[in-house]
Design a protein around this motif. Structure first.
Motif, short mmCIF file in Angstrom:
data_model
loop_
_atom_site.label_atom_id
_atom_site.label_comp_id
_atom_site.label_asym_id
_atom_site.label_seq_id
_atom_site.Cartn_x
_atom_site.Cartn_y
_atom_site.Cartn_z
N UNK A 248 -44.87 50.34 28.37
CA UNK A 248 -44.15 49.18 28.06
C UNK A 248 -44.02 49.01 26.57
N UNK A 249 -45.04 49.16 25.99
CA UNK A 249 -45.22 48.69 24.53
C UNK A 249 -44.11 49.61 23.81
N UNK A 250 -44.08 50.90 24.15
CA UNK A 250 -42.95 51.84 23.60
C UNK A 250 -41.63 51.71 23.71
N UNK A 251 -41.39 50.95 24.81
CA UNK A 251 -40.05 50.79 25.31
C UNK A 251 -39.37 49.56 24.95
N UNK A 252 -40.22 48.54 25.05
CA UNK A 252 -39.77 47.19 24.73
C UNK A 252 -38.88 46.62 23.40
N UNK A 253 -38.09 45.87 23.50
CA UNK A 253 -37.15 45.58 22.35
C UNK A 253 -37.93 45.04 21.44
N UNK A 254 -37.63 45.44 20.47
CA UNK A 254 -38.01 44.72 19.04
C UNK A 254 -37.47 43.43 18.52
N UNK B 28 -40.08 52.01 14.07
CA UNK B 28 -40.21 52.89 15.20
C UNK B 28 -41.02 52.51 16.42
N UNK B 29 -41.18 53.34 17.34
CA UNK B 29 -42.12 52.70 18.29
C UNK B 29 -43.61 52.68 17.69
N UNK B 30 -43.79 53.94 17.08
CA UNK B 30 -45.10 53.99 16.40
C UNK B 30 -45.27 53.05 15.51
N UNK B 31 -44.17 52.58 14.82
CA UNK B 31 -44.28 51.63 13.62
C UNK B 31 -44.44 50.25 14.17
N UNK B 32 -44.02 49.97 15.42
CA UNK B 32 -44.13 48.66 15.96
C UNK B 32 -45.72 48.47 16.50
N UNK B 33 -46.29 49.57 16.93
CA UNK B 33 -47.55 49.51 17.67
C UNK B 33 -48.66 49.46 16.53
N UNK B 34 -48.25 49.91 15.35
CA UNK B 34 -49.21 49.86 14.23
C UNK B 34 -49.06 48.58 13.94
N UNK B 35 -47.97 48.03 13.46
CA UNK B 35 -47.63 46.85 12.96
C UNK B 35 -48.13 45.77 13.52
N UNK B 36 -48.04 45.83 14.99
CA UNK B 36 -48.41 44.86 15.98
C UNK B 36 -49.95 44.60 15.62
N UNK B 37 -50.52 45.82 15.60
CA UNK B 37 -52.01 45.65 15.65
C UNK B 37 -52.43 45.34 14.40
N UNK B 38 -51.86 45.70 13.06
CA UNK B 38 -52.38 45.53 11.85
C UNK B 38 -51.96 43.91 11.42
N UNK B 39 -50.83 43.60 11.81
CA UNK B 39 -50.55 42.21 11.59
C UNK B 39 -50.97 41.06 12.44
N UNK B 40 -51.53 41.51 13.60
CA UNK B 40 -51.74 40.67 14.75
C UNK B 40 -51.00 39.82 15.08
N UNK B 41 -49.77 40.26 15.14
CA UNK B 41 -48.53 39.53 15.75
C UNK B 41 -48.62 39.53 17.12
#
Ligand code: ACO
Ligand code: ZN
Length: 254
Positions: free
Chosen positions: A179-185, A241-254
């Motif tokens: 889900x994390x990888x597919x969801x819309x940004x 990118x999907x990787x970028x989202x996962x990283x950013x979500x974690x790093x920025x705590x959004x």
């Protein structure tokens, strides 16, 4: 040995003794004109070599990210390279200034930034983590030149905050990941006062999940604007990118 010593007499020069250039790494004696000349020659060579290397790295990163022809459009960028202990480039971060109306801090002067970078590198080296490499800023003009450029280039771009979608509640770890990888940004519609846009962030595939990207961001935050540490709200990711989202979500705590 004694005769060597006599060649250089400290006549009260401030910068006496062997120093290592924080940019090119050359060891030289600041009070010795020959050494200084050698240093300037080496230093300039080093700078142009590094510039060339960064262009190649950028190309490689763009290929890896699937950017066909997306040259970095704005010259007000900063490039951070993460160099491993075996002197390989294992990480690259390209950030740019975001200009928006009322953005006061974007116009702040960047004097003495070089000093900051030096401090940061020193700090980085000290930590002594086995994974630790040397974090270097490269591919950018010297401080004087840079200031001029910043006057010229003004980019119309705004940062939008990423809005997190809710993860479905009953899901296995695997489903979650999918889900994390597919969801819309999704982005919010109101521009936020981001000052710094991450246009590329990349870590060598075999070195991922070792906090290299996190450390490059930390370094960026303390070096992007002289004398201040960027808050997470002041940083925006562009087109992740999907990787970028996962990283950013974690790093920025959004
Ligand atoms: N999956 C899940 N969580 C992740 C992932 C991932 N692929 N990557 C990072 N995270 C989260 C984790 O919570 C991680 O902490 P943990 O390992 O303790 O769980 C935390 O973010 C910190 O990650 P780092 O180790 O600092 O990140 P890394 O050094 O691995 O680099 C990066 C992340 C740059 C996204 C890397 O995966 C990469 O280079 N990918 C390919 C290129 C790419 O897609 N870059 C982003 C493009 S978007 C843009 O440039 C604007
Ligand atoms: Zn030098």
């Amino acid at each position: 040995k004694d005769s060597d010593k006599q060649l250089v007499i400290d006549a009260g020069q401030k910068r006496f003794g062997a120093i290592s250039c924080s940019i090119c790494g050359m060891l030289y004696t600041a009070s010795n004109p020959e050494d200084e000349t050698q240093h300037i020659l080496f230093h300039n060579q080093f700078i142009s070599a590094v510039k060339y290397v960064v262009d190649e790295i950028r190309e490689m990163v763009d290929n890896d990210l699937g950017f066909q022809q997306a040259p970095v459009t704005c010259s007000r960028t900063k490039t951070l390279l993460f160099i491993s202990n075996d002197k390989k480039v294992t990480g690259c971060l390209i950030a740019e200034h975001i200009q928006w109306e009322g953005n006061e801090r974007a116009g702040e002067r960047k004097k003495g930034r070089k000093k900051e970078r030096k401090k940061e590198r020193k700090k980085e080296r000290k930590k002594g983590d086995p994974r630790r490499g040397l974090l270097a800023t490269a591919g950018q003009p010297g401080p004087e030149e840079e200031e001029e450029k910043e006057e010229e280039e003004k980019e119309e771009e705004k940062g939008y905050r990423v809005i997190e979608e809710k993860i479905p509640e009953v899901s296995t770890e695997n489903e979650k990941v999918t889900f994390e990888r597919q969801k819309a940004w999704c982005c919010s519609t109101s521009p936020e006062p981001a000052l710094c846009g991450i246009s590329r962030i990349w870590v060598f595939s075999m070195m991922r999940r070792k906090k290299i990207a996190s450390r490059m961001l930390e370094c960026l935050r303390s070096n992007f604007i002289y004398g201040s540490y960027l808050s997470k709200e002041e940083i925006a990711f562009s087109d992740p990118t999907p990787d970028g989202k996962l990283f950013a979500t974690q790093y920025f705590g959004t």
